[in-house]
Write a protein that holds these residues in place. Structure first.
Motif, PDB file in Angstrom:
ATOM      1  N   TRP A  54       0.805  -1.137   0.164  1.00 29.14           N
ATOM      2  CA  TRP A  54      -0.019   0.013   0.050  1.00 29.14           C
ATOM      3  C   TRP A  54       0.915   1.275  -0.040  1.00 29.14           C
ATOM      4  O   TRP A  54       0.569   2.232  -0.876  1.00 29.14           O
ATOM      5  N   ASN A  55       1.865   1.201   1.003  1.00 23.49           N
ATOM      6  CA  ASN A  55       2.829   2.453   0.797  1.00 23.49           C
ATOM      7  C   ASN A  55       3.411   2.373  -0.401  1.00 23.49           C
ATOM      8  O   ASN A  55       3.902   3.813  -0.816  1.00 23.49           O
ATOM      9  N   GLY A  56       3.945   1.456  -1.024  1.00 24.55           N
ATOM     10  CA  GLY A  56       4.776   1.727  -2.358  1.00 24.55           C
ATOM     11  C   GLY A  56       3.818   2.147  -3.293  1.00 24.55           C
ATOM     12  O   GLY A  56       4.107   3.099  -4.095  1.00 24.55           O
ATOM     13  N   ALA A  57       2.501   1.749  -3.365  1.00 21.59           N
ATOM     14  CA  ALA A  57       1.761   2.018  -4.381  1.00 21.59           C
ATOM     15  C   ALA A  57       1.366   3.629  -4.341  1.00 21.59           C
ATOM     16  O   ALA A  57       1.168   4.373  -5.214  1.00 21.59           O
ATOM     17  N   GLU A  58       1.043   4.082  -2.802  1.00 19.54           N
ATOM     18  CA  GLU A  58       0.935   5.464  -2.627  1.00 19.54           C
ATOM     19  C   GLU A  58       2.256   6.379  -3.112  1.00 19.54           C
ATOM     20  O   GLU A  58       2.145   7.515  -3.557  1.00 19.54           O
ATOM     21  N   ILE A  59       3.310   6.107  -2.863  1.00 25.84           N
ATOM     22  CA  ILE A  59       4.608   6.540  -3.206  1.00 25.84           C
ATOM     23  C   ILE A  59       4.609   6.811  -4.591  1.00 25.84           C
ATOM     24  O   ILE A  59       4.768   7.638  -5.531  1.00 25.84           O
ATOM     25  N   LEU A  60       4.125   5.547  -5.437  1.00 27.27           N
ATOM     26  CA  LEU A  60       4.287   5.437  -6.801  1.00 27.27           C
ATOM     27  C   LEU A  60       3.171   6.699  -7.588  1.00 27.27           C
ATOM     28  O   LEU A  60       3.481   7.180  -8.614  1.00 27.27           O
ATOM     29  N   VAL A  61       2.143   6.469  -6.890  1.00 29.70           N
ATOM     30  CA  VAL A  61       1.055   7.422  -7.400  1.00 29.70           C
ATOM     31  C   VAL A  61       1.506   8.859  -7.053  1.00 29.70           C
ATOM     32  O   VAL A  61       1.443   9.802  -8.087  1.00 29.70           O
ATOM     33  N   THR A  62       2.146   9.300  -5.973  1.00 29.72           N
ATOM     34  CA  THR A  62       2.779  10.571  -5.625  1.00 29.72           C
ATOM     35  C   THR A  62       3.489  11.031  -6.625  1.00 29.72           C
ATOM     36  O   THR A  62       3.651  11.946  -7.345  1.00 29.72           O
ATOM     37  N   LEU A  63       4.511  10.113  -7.065  1.00 32.41           N
ATOM     38  CA  LEU A  63       5.539  10.353  -7.768  1.00 32.41           C
ATOM     39  C   LEU A  63       4.989  10.724  -9.333  1.00 32.41           C
ATOM     40  O   LEU A  63       5.329  11.468 -10.041  1.00 32.41           O
ATOM     41  N   GLY A  64       3.904   9.803  -9.813  1.00 34.56           N
ATOM     42  CA  GLY A  64       3.413   9.940 -11.057  1.00 34.56           C
ATOM     43  C   GLY A  64       2.613  11.588 -11.021  1.00 34.56           C
ATOM     44  O   GLY A  64       2.769  12.052 -12.163  1.00 34.56           O
ATOM     45  N   VAL A  65       1.835  11.793 -10.100  1.00 31.43           N
ATOM     46  CA  VAL A  65       1.291  13.070 -10.192  1.00 31.43           C
ATOM     47  C   VAL A  65       2.363  14.236  -9.925  1.00 31.43           C
ATOM     48  O   VAL A  65       2.288  15.065 -11.057  1.00 31.43           O
ATOM     49  N   VAL A  66       3.405  13.987  -9.354  1.00 29.82           N
ATOM     50  CA  VAL A  66       4.428  15.027  -9.354  1.00 29.82           C
ATOM     51  C   VAL A  66       4.986  15.269 -10.981  1.00 29.82           C
ATOM     52  O   VAL A  66       5.316  16.393 -11.364  1.00 29.82           O
ATOM     53  N   LEU A  67       5.372  14.034 -11.236  1.00 30.34           N
ATOM     54  CA  LEU A  67       5.945  14.224 -12.647  1.00 30.34           C
ATOM     55  C   LEU A  67       4.754  14.716 -13.798  1.00 30.34           C
ATOM     56  O   LEU A  67       5.348  15.319 -14.665  1.00 30.34           O
ATOM     57  N   MET A  68       3.646  14.312 -13.557  1.00 28.47           N
ATOM     58  CA  MET A  68       2.422  14.900 -14.554  1.00 28.47           C
ATOM     59  C   MET A  68       2.526  16.520 -14.258  1.00 28.47           C
ATOM     60  O   MET A  68       2.403  16.982 -15.562  1.00 28.47           O
ATOM     61  N   LEU A  69       2.589  16.873 -13.176  1.00 29.51           N
ATOM     62  CA  LEU A  69       2.715  18.318 -12.859  1.00 29.51           C
ATOM     63  C   LEU A  69       3.913  19.031 -13.530  1.00 29.51           C
ATOM     64  O   LEU A  69       3.951  20.067 -14.157  1.00 29.51           O
ATOM     65  N   LEU A  70       5.161  18.290 -13.234  1.00 32.23           N
ATOM     66  CA  LEU A  70       6.229  18.979 -14.074  1.00 32.23           C
ATOM     67  C   LEU A  70       6.007  19.039 -15.509  1.00 32.23           C
ATOM     68  O   LEU A  70       6.604  19.976 -16.309  1.00 32.23           O
ATOM     69  N   VAL A  71       5.528  18.030 -16.213  1.00 36.71           N
ATOM     70  CA  VAL A  71       5.048  17.937 -17.565  1.00 36.71           C
ATOM     71  C   VAL A  71       4.218  19.079 -18.173  1.00 36.71           C
ATOM     72  O   VAL A  71       4.438  19.550 -19.163  1.00 36.71           O
ATOM     73  N   VAL A  72       3.121  19.251 -17.293  1.00 39.07           N
ATOM     74  CA  VAL A  72       2.221  20.068 -17.526  1.00 39.07           C
ATOM     75  C   VAL A  72       2.805  21.700 -17.605  1.00 39.07           C
ATOM     76  O   VAL A  72       2.746  22.486 -18.393  1.00 39.07           O
ATOM     77  N   HIS A  73       3.724  21.789 -16.343  1.00 41.44           N
ATOM     78  CA  HIS A  73       4.139  22.903 -16.172  1.00 41.44           C
ATOM     79  C   HIS A  73       5.219  23.465 -17.567  1.00 41.44           C
ATOM     80  O   HIS A  73       5.454  24.501 -17.781  1.00 41.44           O
ATOM     81  N   GLN A  74       6.229  22.170 -17.822  1.00 38.67           N
ATOM     82  CA  GLN A  74       7.152  22.670 -19.207  1.00 38.67           C
ATOM     83  C   GLN A  74       6.386  22.724 -20.127  1.00 38.67           C
ATOM     84  O   GLN A  74       6.652  23.653 -20.976  1.00 38.67           O
ATOM     85  N   LEU A  75       5.256  21.942 -20.615  1.00 38.71           N
ATOM     86  CA  LEU A  75       4.669  21.998 -21.921  1.00 38.71           C
ATOM     87  C   LEU A  75       3.811  22.852 -21.960  1.00 38.71           C
ATOM     88  O   LEU A  75       3.345  23.114 -23.044  1.00 38.71           O
ATOM     89  N   TRP A  76       3.064  23.337 -21.018  1.00 39.31           N
ATOM     90  CA  TRP A  76       1.976  24.260 -21.000  1.00 39.31           C
ATOM     91  C   TRP A  76       2.105  25.341 -20.438  1.00 39.31           C
ATOM     92  O   TRP A  76       2.190  26.380 -20.999  1.00 39.31           O
ATOM     93  N   TRP A  77       2.341  25.607 -19.058  1.00 40.74           N
ATOM     94  CA  TRP A  77       2.604  26.670 -18.432  1.00 40.74           C
ATOM     95  C   TRP A  77       3.695  27.565 -18.862  1.00 40.74           C
ATOM     96  O   TRP A  77       3.424  28.827 -18.918  1.00 40.74           O
ATOM     97  N   THR A  78       5.019  27.087 -19.019  1.00 40.71           N
ATOM     98  CA  THR A  78       5.933  27.945 -19.604  1.00 40.71           C
ATOM     99  C   THR A  78       5.573  28.370 -20.918  1.00 40.71           C
ATOM    100  O   THR A  78       5.922  29.673 -21.154  1.00 40.71           O
ATOM    101  N   ASN A  79       5.014  27.556 -21.788  1.00 45.14           N
ATOM    102  CA  ASN A  79       4.617  28.226 -23.105  1.00 45.14           C
ATOM    103  C   ASN A  79       3.803  29.359 -23.107  1.00 45.14           C
ATOM    104  O   ASN A  79       3.637  30.432 -23.764  1.00 45.14           O
ATOM    105  N   ARG A  80       2.548  29.164 -22.112  1.00 48.97           N
ATOM    106  CA  ARG A  80       1.648  30.199 -21.803  1.00 48.97           C
ATOM    107  C   ARG A  80       2.175  31.376 -21.381  1.00 48.97           C
ATOM    108  O   ARG A  80       2.033  32.590 -21.952  1.00 48.97           O
TER     109      ARG A  80
END
Length: 280
Positions: free
Chosen positions: A28-54
């Protein structure tokens, strides 16, 4: 006489139960960590590919409007981007292609006479622009692009703001030599994302306080080394692929950006020649 049936009740060992509980918590803890990392990476991608462009596009558009208002209001007077000095040497960039795909036309060296429109040779280039300050507007109709040009190729102070950067030491707009520019292909406004779509004969305009210079796309080098400084020399010619470039003096424009997309391993180069000039 019937013999009674004895039902054996399975015995669950407490130790085995605790072990299974620990495994479940770890999973359970490992799944939570993976989900958290996934969300963080997704936010970084959104920031780089969308927010910086805007952010960069909005800032670049405001700068274009500010330059136009400044020129209209002051005429031939001095302005922010036309004063000498200012800025630090570290902002001046290098003499190799900066954020520098397209299909090469396979042309060999040649062309590029030093002759230029008479009106262009009579234009006063004015004082040297200050480092990192926007002083011109680049317009590429085919790409529906209109973006400020600033002196230097500093990422933090020029390219990441969505501007196109002028390589220090290369010619200024409309002057003989090579007016060389760099721009991001991805993120931070990505002004040069689609310059691989440019074809021979496409117009590129460079507007300054005093004049509008029209360059015509001539050649494309689809890929070269990031250290191929020959492409931005006064007479541009690739040192990595010498069959691409020119051998005669002239009035050149060079656009450089990264290739392939989302990498900075190589550089894409587009060359143009000055076709005409008109005073503002």
């Amino acid at each position: 006489m019937r013999v009674p049936v004895v039902h054996r009740v399975p015995v669950v060992h407490q130790q085995a139960r605790r072990r299974r509980a620990r495994y479940a918590r770890l999973l359970w803890n490992g799944a939570e960590i993976l989900v958290t990392l996934g969300v963080v990476l997704m936010l970084l991608v959104v920031h780089q590919l969308w927010w910086t462009n805007r952010q960069a596009r909005e800032g670049a558009e405001r700068k274009v409007q500010a330059l136009q208002r400044e020129w209209e209001g002051e005429g031939d007077g001095g302005g922010e981007g036309d004063s000498a000095g200012g800025g630090s040497v570290s902002d001046r960039g290098s003499t190799s292609p900066g954020d520098g795909d397209g299909d090469s036309d396979g042309d060999h060296a040649g062309g590029g006479s030093r002759s230029a429109p008479d009106s262009a040779s009579a234009t006063n280039p004015g004082p040297r622009p200050r480092w990192t300050q926007a002083y011109a507007i680049l317009t590429i109709p085919r790409l529906d692009l209109r973006v400020p040009v600033a002196e230097g190729i500093s990422k933090a102070n020029v390219l990441n703001k969505g501007y196109v950067g002028h390589y220090p030491g290369t010619a200024q707009p409309g002057r003989d030599g090579n007016f060389a520019l760099a721009g991001h292909r991805n993120t931070h406004g990505e002004p040069f994302r689609y310059i691989n779509r440019l074809r021979r004969g496409d117009r590129i305009e460079v507007e300054t306080r005093t004049a509008v210079y029209t360059y015509v796309v001539d050649r494309t080098l689809s890929q070269t080394s990031a250290r191929d400084g020959g492409v931005i020399r006064e007479i541009p010619r690739s040192t990595v692929r010498p069959s691409y470039g020119y051998s005669d003096p002239g009035y050149y424009l060079t656009l450089t950006t990264c290739t392939p997309e989302y990498t900075s391993k190589y550089r894409l180069v587009v060359w143009g020649k000055l076709g005409s000039m008109r005073p503002r």
